[in-house]
Design a protein around this motif. Structure first.
Motif, PDB file in Angstrom:
ATOM      1  N   GLN A  73     -25.265 -34.859  30.810  1.00 51.41           N
ATOM      2  CA  GLN A  73     -24.301 -33.903  30.322  1.00 51.41           C
ATOM      3  C   GLN A  73     -23.136 -34.050  31.225  1.00 51.41           C
ATOM      4  O   GLN A  73     -21.869 -34.066  31.180  1.00 51.41           O
ATOM      5  N   PHE A 102     -22.383 -39.682  14.052  1.00 52.04           N
ATOM      6  CA  PHE A 102     -22.836 -38.452  13.754  1.00 52.04           C
ATOM      7  C   PHE A 102     -24.423 -38.524  13.159  1.00 52.04           C
ATOM      8  O   PHE A 102     -24.973 -37.601  12.582  1.00 52.04           O
ATOM      9  N   TYR A 104     -27.713 -39.446  15.133  1.00 48.53           N
ATOM     10  CA  TYR A 104     -27.938 -40.003  16.347  1.00 48.53           C
ATOM     11  C   TYR A 104     -27.077 -40.558  17.164  1.00 48.53           C
ATOM     12  O   TYR A 104     -27.610 -41.391  18.050  1.00 48.53           O
ATOM     13  N   MET A 108     -21.223 -37.635  19.390  1.00 50.74           N
ATOM     14  CA  MET A 108     -21.621 -36.171  19.249  1.00 50.74           C
ATOM     15  C   MET A 108     -21.297 -35.536  20.500  1.00 50.74           C
ATOM     16  O   MET A 108     -20.788 -34.246  20.448  1.00 50.74           O
ATOM     17  N   TYR A 109     -21.704 -36.140  21.748  1.00 48.84           N
ATOM     18  CA  TYR A 109     -21.434 -35.347  22.914  1.00 48.84           C
ATOM     19  C   TYR A 109     -20.051 -35.317  23.258  1.00 48.84           C
ATOM     20  O   TYR A 109     -19.719 -34.280  24.077  1.00 48.84           O
ATOM     21  N   PHE A 111     -17.611 -35.412  20.892  1.00 43.89           N
ATOM     22  CA  PHE A 111     -16.971 -34.620  19.954  1.00 43.89           C
ATOM     23  C   PHE A 111     -17.117 -33.051  20.258  1.00 43.89           C
ATOM     24  O   PHE A 111     -16.166 -32.205  20.091  1.00 43.89           O
ATOM     25  N   SER A 112     -18.266 -32.662  20.596  1.00 45.00           N
ATOM     26  CA  SER A 112     -18.640 -31.276  20.814  1.00 45.00           C
ATOM     27  C   SER A 112     -17.663 -30.927  22.266  1.00 45.00           C
ATOM     28  O   SER A 112     -17.285 -29.586  22.181  1.00 45.00           O
TER      29      SER A 112
ATOM     30  N   PRO B 139     -21.863 -33.093  12.803  1.00 41.44           N
ATOM     31  CA  PRO B 139     -22.733 -33.943  13.462  1.00 41.44           C
ATOM     32  C   PRO B 139     -23.986 -33.496  12.801  1.00 41.44           C
ATOM     33  O   PRO B 139     -24.735 -32.665  12.912  1.00 41.44           O
ATOM     34  N   ILE B 140     -24.535 -34.542  11.865  1.00 40.53           N
ATOM     35  CA  ILE B 140     -25.659 -34.066  11.124  1.00 40.53           C
ATOM     36  C   ILE B 140     -27.045 -34.262  11.784  1.00 40.53           C
ATOM     37  O   ILE B 140     -27.905 -33.521  11.513  1.00 40.53           O
ATOM     38  N   THR B 141     -27.333 -35.156  12.722  1.00 41.46           N
ATOM     39  CA  THR B 141     -28.772 -35.180  13.504  1.00 41.46           C
ATOM     40  C   THR B 141     -28.593 -35.952  14.696  1.00 41.46           C
ATOM     41  O   THR B 141     -27.896 -36.897  15.042  1.00 41.46           O
ATOM     42  N   ALA B 142     -29.065 -35.199  15.836  1.00 34.47           N
ATOM     43  CA  ALA B 142     -29.128 -35.489  17.127  1.00 34.47           C
ATOM     44  C   ALA B 142     -30.456 -35.740  17.885  1.00 34.47           C
ATOM     45  O   ALA B 142     -31.432 -34.985  17.140  1.00 34.47           O
ATOM     46  N   TRP B 232     -26.482 -30.361  21.319  1.00 33.27           N
ATOM     47  CA  TRP B 232     -25.872 -31.342  22.044  1.00 33.27           C
ATOM     48  C   TRP B 232     -24.840 -30.888  23.186  1.00 33.27           C
ATOM     49  O   TRP B 232     -23.991 -31.448  23.734  1.00 33.27           O
ATOM     50  N   LEU B 233     -24.654 -29.783  22.999  1.00 35.91           N
ATOM     51  CA  LEU B 233     -23.860 -28.934  23.997  1.00 35.91           C
ATOM     52  C   LEU B 233     -24.348 -29.053  25.607  1.00 35.91           C
ATOM     53  O   LEU B 233     -25.597 -28.859  25.567  1.00 35.91           O
TER      54      LEU B 233
END
Lengths: 233, 233
Positions: A73, A102, A104, A108-109, A111-112, B139-142, B232-233
């Protein structure tokens, strides 16, 4: 005016399986960003390597080994801050992601952390699931069949329950979870229908019946199976 | 020596979301093949249109409306025979498929008829699932989440059971099944988390919260949802 952040899926590994849009964005980039793992090479960067203009700026997000969640993180925090600082100057940033951002995807990390503050365009990519199916010659899902994507690290009883209830299945991130997954598939009588695929579309690609899969499967490996008879015949 | 059959995924619709490999194969083709529906335009051909060399041979597989299964099989039989005759002369055939050939793709029906008899290379494409997720900013899946792909035509009780058991979900081929799907998602308390996407990446694209989705959804529409908090945050 701030720059735009592009989260670009690069596909499963073969450079020519990236999209035309991804290639255009990379070829025109002045700043790129990508993750590396524990100081190693970036798989994402290697896919794009031949298209990256010489001498452009590169923002590297170096992640620790998978289990150290807090440090990962922190690496994304730092990377997102560097990307934000670049966007603030009006420059665009092209952030690489293996497969699809998006699905897996590491993007995403990023993006968030930056969503809502900057203009972000996500460019989808070919996922490892359909790349593995294509290479294995296995039509993975047709008509009204369902497809379930399961990560290999799931607990054994969760995997067993989900595999039993599913139709077509893609098991991702197999790696060291191979013995557990093989055990579950064998118990359920599905092992002989299962195909093992490692590093699909790359020169080192391996495709084998599950029974012949190597004990030391890498992270980038997958098991595919369908339960149905061939409904498209 | 026989020619090679290429089953080429063209991605979700925007021409620049096809892969570099797909573009190269189309640009070098001397014979292409693709399905049409009831004498209409071919969506697949329209994605590739700008890259198709002038004057090359085109094998059209004209399918009847969706429910007439036997006539569809006859159309694929005829198309596969024409493709086979071309391959026999040593010429390659590039067969188009929207999205990905092995992910609910029409190419499966050609593949099942010619596999084992000819050299076939399947070129994976960007699926509508990740294209819709990218366009919806979802994001659809992480990480260790699962993703379940469900076709909208499934029976209501099957849908309910599968949606209840799943984590992230993509509902495909929504079309006239929208009222049924909306009913199930509402019953399960998931309607407010659901996003409706129609013709993702095309000029006519529509993205709406499910509650605002139009009553006359087209076949090329999808509903996406995730159940988790943002992990993912």
């Amino acid at each position: 005016m701030s720059g735009t952040l592009y989260g670009v899926g690069l596909g499963p590994g073969a450079p020519d399986l990236m999209t035309l849009r991804a290639a255009r964005l990379i070829g025109g980039a002045t700043c790129i960003a990508y993750p590396t793992l524990a100081g190693g090479q970036s798989f994402a960067r290697s896919i794009a390597a031949d298209l990256i203009p010489a001498g452009i700026r590169e923002i590297v997000m170096d992640l620790p080994m998978a289990t150290e969640r807090r440090s990962a993180q922190a690496a994304y925090d730092k990377g997102a801050a560097e990307i934000a600082a670049t966007l603030e100057t009006g420059e665009d940033v092209v952030c690489f992601c293996e497969g699809d951002p998006f699905f897996y995807g590491s993007f995403m990390y990023v993006f968030s952390r930056l969503s809502g503050r900057y203009c972000i365009e996500v460019v989808p990519g070919v996922t490892s699931v359909t790349a593995c199916a294509a290479r294995a010659g296995l039509p993975i899902t047709a008509r009204n069949e369902t497809l379930t994507i399961l990560p290999g690290p799931l607990e054994e009883d969760v995997l067993r329950k989900r595999i039993a209830a599913a139709e077509s299945i893609a098991l991702m991130k197999v790696g060291r979870h191979l013995p557990k997954i093989r055990r579950v598939l064998t118990e359920l009588g599905l092992a002989d229908r299962s195909v093992y695929v490692e590093r699909a579309t790359l020169a080192q690609e391996v495709i084998l019946p599950l029974r012949d899969a190597p004990a030391d499967a890498p992270y980038f490996s997958m098991i595919l199976l369908t339960k149905g008879t061939d409904p498209w015949l």
